[in-house]
Design a protein around this motif. Structure first.
Motif, PDB file in Angstrom:
ATOM      1  N   ALA A 110      54.708  26.956  47.291  1.00 35.02           N
ATOM      2  CA  ALA A 110      54.335  25.920  48.266  1.00 35.02           C
ATOM      3  C   ALA A 110      54.169  24.566  47.592  1.00 35.02           C
ATOM      4  CB  ALA A 110      53.039  26.320  48.978  1.00 35.02           C
ATOM      5  N   GLU A 111      53.666  24.567  46.370  1.00 32.51           N
ATOM      6  CA  GLU A 111      53.511  23.314  45.622  1.00 32.51           C
ATOM      7  C   GLU A 111      54.866  22.669  45.347  1.00 32.51           C
ATOM      8  OE1 GLU A 111      51.338  20.366  43.300  1.00 32.51           O
ATOM      9  OE2 GLU A 111      50.769  21.792  44.847  1.00 32.51           O
ATOM     10  N   LYS A 112      55.873  23.500  45.027  1.00 28.39           N
ATOM     11  CA  LYS A 112      57.219  22.968  44.808  1.00 28.39           C
ATOM     12  C   LYS A 112      57.782  22.352  46.089  1.00 28.39           C
ATOM     13  CE  LYS A 112      57.525  23.996  40.515  1.00 28.39           C
ATOM     14  NZ  LYS A 112      57.532  22.885  39.512  1.00 28.39           N
ATOM     15  N   ALA A 288      62.378  36.455  55.084  1.00 24.82           N
ATOM     16  CA  ALA A 288      62.100  35.112  55.607  1.00 24.82           C
ATOM     17  C   ALA A 288      60.676  35.023  56.160  1.00 24.82           C
ATOM     18  CB  ALA A 288      63.111  34.754  56.693  1.00 24.82           C
ATOM     19  N   LEU A 289      60.257  36.035  56.904  1.00 23.92           N
ATOM     20  CA  LEU A 289      58.903  36.022  57.469  1.00 23.92           C
ATOM     21  C   LEU A 289      57.839  36.154  56.376  1.00 23.92           C
ATOM     22  CD1 LEU A 289      59.450  38.192  60.680  1.00 23.92           C
ATOM     23  CD2 LEU A 289      59.116  35.717  60.537  1.00 23.92           C
ATOM     24  N   GLN A 290      58.133  36.937  55.356  1.00 29.95           N
ATOM     25  CA  GLN A 290      57.204  37.016  54.225  1.00 29.95           C
ATOM     26  C   GLN A 290      57.102  35.669  53.515  1.00 29.95           C
ATOM     27  OE1 GLN A 290      58.954  40.275  52.061  1.00 29.95           O
ATOM     28  NE2 GLN A 290      57.748  41.827  53.124  1.00 29.95           N
ATOM     29  N   ALA A 291      58.230  34.958  53.414  1.00 29.29           N
ATOM     30  CA  ALA A 291      58.215  33.628  52.798  1.00 29.29           C
ATOM     31  C   ALA A 291      57.429  32.640  53.646  1.00 29.29           C
ATOM     32  CB  ALA A 291      59.646  33.135  52.587  1.00 29.29           C
ATOM     33  N   VAL A 292      57.554  32.739  54.978  1.00 26.63           N
ATOM     34  CA  VAL A 292      56.777  31.857  55.871  1.00 26.63           C
ATOM     35  C   VAL A 292      55.291  32.110  55.687  1.00 26.63           C
ATOM     36  CG1 VAL A 292      56.224  31.370  58.286  1.00 26.63           C
ATOM     37  CG2 VAL A 292      58.614  31.583  57.572  1.00 26.63           C
ATOM     38  N   LEU A 293      54.903  33.383  55.624  1.00 25.76           N
ATOM     39  CA  LEU A 293      53.501  33.709  55.360  1.00 25.76           C
ATOM     40  C   LEU A 293      53.058  33.129  54.025  1.00 25.76           C
ATOM     41  CD1 LEU A 293      50.883  35.292  55.987  1.00 25.76           C
ATOM     42  CD2 LEU A 293      51.911  37.249  54.797  1.00 25.76           C
ATOM     43  N   GLY A 298      50.086  29.592  50.695  1.00 24.30           N
ATOM     44  CA  GLY A 298      50.181  28.616  49.615  1.00 24.30           C
ATOM     45  C   GLY A 298      49.665  27.254  50.033  1.00 24.30           C
ATOM     46  N   GLY A 299      49.985  26.843  51.280  1.00 17.91           N
ATOM     47  CA  GLY A 299      49.484  25.559  51.780  1.00 17.91           C
ATOM     48  C   GLY A 299      47.968  25.529  51.837  1.00 17.91           C
ATOM     49  N   MET A 300      47.363  26.610  52.322  1.00 17.00           N
ATOM     50  CA  MET A 300      45.897  26.676  52.363  1.00 17.00           C
ATOM     51  C   MET A 300      45.305  26.654  50.956  1.00 17.00           C
ATOM     52  SD  MET A 300      44.970  29.265  55.510  1.00 17.00           S
ATOM     53  CE  MET A 300      46.077  30.595  55.021  1.00 17.00           C
ATOM     54  N   THR A 301      46.005  27.309  50.028  1.00 17.26           N
ATOM     55  CA  THR A 301      45.527  27.322  48.646  1.00 17.26           C
ATOM     56  C   THR A 301      45.598  25.934  48.034  1.00 17.26           C
ATOM     57  OG1 THR A 301      46.376  29.590  48.448  1.00 17.26           O
ATOM     58  CG2 THR A 301      45.778  28.468  46.417  1.00 17.26           C
ATOM     59  N   ILE A 302      46.672  25.194  48.332  1.00 16.65           N
ATOM     60  CA  ILE A 302      46.795  23.822  47.839  1.00 16.65           C
ATOM     61  C   ILE A 302      45.632  22.973  48.335  1.00 16.65           C
ATOM     62  CG2 ILE A 302      48.146  21.692  48.033  1.00 16.65           C
ATOM     63  CD1 ILE A 302      50.664  23.445  48.038  1.00 16.65           C
ATOM     64  N   VAL A 303      45.320  23.084  49.631  1.00 13.49           N
ATOM     65  CA  VAL A 303      44.199  22.323  50.207  1.00 13.49           C
ATOM     66  C   VAL A 303      42.896  22.688  49.499  1.00 13.49           C
ATOM     67  CG1 VAL A 303      42.822  21.961  52.282  1.00 13.49           C
ATOM     68  CG2 VAL A 303      45.313  22.040  52.448  1.00 13.49           C
ATOM     69  N   LEU A 304      42.658  23.986  49.294  1.00 14.01           N
ATOM     70  CA  LEU A 304      41.431  24.425  48.632  1.00 14.01           C
ATOM     71  C   LEU A 304      41.364  23.935  47.186  1.00 14.01           C
ATOM     72  CD1 LEU A 304      41.141  28.118  49.924  1.00 14.01           C
ATOM     73  CD2 LEU A 304      39.676  26.182  50.536  1.00 14.01           C
ATOM     74  N   VAL A 305      42.500  23.999  46.479  1.00 14.99           N
ATOM     75  CA  VAL A 305      42.524  23.557  45.083  1.00 14.99           C
ATOM     76  C   VAL A 305      42.247  22.061  44.988  1.00 14.99           C
ATOM     77  CG1 VAL A 305      44.026  23.200  43.082  1.00 14.99           C
ATOM     78  CG2 VAL A 305      44.006  25.412  44.254  1.00 14.99           C
ATOM     79  N   HIS A 306      42.894  21.271  45.846  1.00 15.83           N
ATOM     80  CA  HIS A 306      42.692  19.817  45.810  1.00 15.83           C
ATOM     81  C   HIS A 306      41.274  19.457  46.218  1.00 15.83           C
ATOM     82  CE1 HIS A 306      47.277  18.764  46.131  1.00 15.83           C
ATOM     83  NE2 HIS A 306      46.960  19.466  45.066  1.00 15.83           N
ATOM     84  N   ALA A 307      40.737  20.132  47.248  1.00 15.30           N
ATOM     85  CA  ALA A 307      39.361  19.866  47.677  1.00 15.30           C
ATOM     86  C   ALA A 307      38.374  20.245  46.581  1.00 15.30           C
ATOM     87  CB  ALA A 307      39.053  20.640  48.961  1.00 15.30           C
TER      88      ALA A 307
END
Length: 320
Positions: A110-112, A288-293, A298-307
């Motif tokens: 997700a970071e990439k 594809a659905l596993q990648a969407v999950l 990953g997006g939620m993890t990015i938010v948590l890491v940055h916060a």
């Protein structure tokens, strides 16, 4: 005296037969476990070449060698003993630990994507490093990143291998885990070395006096940069697919079957569209659905890491 010697020879023959049978068993189980881990091996081969992109051609093979050595250390010095320990003393802990690694892969993938869509400070810093930094520091940064990612992929390879030899004794488990780890590392990084040096091979072939060989060499020179760019995208997609797959299967093993059933229901519906492509459509939809999950996690993890990073900076005492 002769009777004693014959008895000793019989014992030696029996031990030799037992050892041969054990070796055959290890070889058979190694082949079986390696086949089961083939999907993760492909992902590993797709992910790794992007770490050599943008570096000096003269350093490509040494960098791949460093990553391969780090991968062997990951498998043999850390993961193999850990698999034996957890498999024997705490088998219940393997799935949660794999899921932690899955979250890390989701975060990396997700970071990439985030960097590609909206370059941020970390991405700008990386770009600056690529252009102006000490090449030794850049190389060390690339190698460290590759070995971290390899650790997660290697963990799944070793866990899949352990699952296939769980009923065997501890010595067979250790032998199979070591054999799979060594063989897969040699195979993956041998292929990676060929991929990253394909353009140099093309340059050499382009000077041939044989027209067909010369044309093939020129095709390699032109096509390899595009292929590496495509492979980098495949590597990111592979991170997301593998990370999502680890989480979905891990949740199912822990008793939470909802995501797995939801994905499988949609995949079955899509695969019913064509009787000739059922398997391909089912696998593609599931991946594809596993990648969407994985992107969501990953997006939620990015938010948590940055916060968390901002909070830590605020709480950190300021120097007077």
């Amino acid at each position: 005296m002769a009777t004693g010697l014959l008895a000793l020879l019989d014992d030696v023959a029996a031990i030799a037969k037992l050892a041969a049978a054990s070796l055959d068993d290890v070889a058979a189980q190694t082949a079986k476990a390696g086949a089961k881990a083939a999907g993760v091996v492909i992902d590993d081969a797709a992910v790794t070449p992007r770490y050599a992109v943008g570096l000096s051609p003269a350093r490509e093979l040494p960098i791949i060698a460093k990553i391969a050595l780090g991968s062997l250390k990951n498998k043999l010095l850390f993961l193999l003993p850990a698999c034996i320990f957890f498999g024997y003393f705490a088998p219940w802990a393997i799935t949660p630990l794999l899921m932690v690694g899955g979250v890390y892969l989701c975060y990396e993938g997700a970071e990439k994507l985030y960097e590609a869509i909206a370059p941020h400070d970390a991405h700008k810093h990386e770009a600056a490093v690529m252009g102006t930094s000490d090449p030794v520091a850049l190389e060390n940064q690339k190698v460290a990143g590759a070995i971290r990612t390899d650790f997660i992929l290697s963990a799944e390879i070793m866990a899949l291998t352990l699952a296939n030899v769980a009923a065997s004794n501890i010595y067979t488990q250790a032998a199979v885990l070591a054999s799979v780890g060594i063989l897969i590392t040699l195979a993956v990084y041998g292929v990676v070395a060929l991929i990253v040096k394909a353009d140099d091979i093309g340059l050499a072939l382009a000077t041939s006096s044989v027209g067909l060989v010369r044309a093939f060499g020129r095709g390699l020179v032109i096509g390899v940069p595009l292929f590496l760019s495509i492979l980098a995208m495949i590597g990111t997609a592979a991170m997301l697919w593998v990370g999502g797959s680890i989480l979905v299967h891990g949740m199912a093993q822990l008793g939470f079957h909802g995501p797995e059933h939801f994905i499988d229901t949609i995949a079955v519906g899509v695969s019913a569209v064509s009787a000739y492509l059922t398997g391909v459509l089912h696998w593609t939809t599931t991946s594809a659905l596993q990648a969407v999950l994985a992107i969501l996690i990953g997006g939620m993890t990015i938010v948590l890491v940055h916060a968390s990073s901002r909070l830590i900076r605020r709480l950190r005492p300021q120097n007077p």
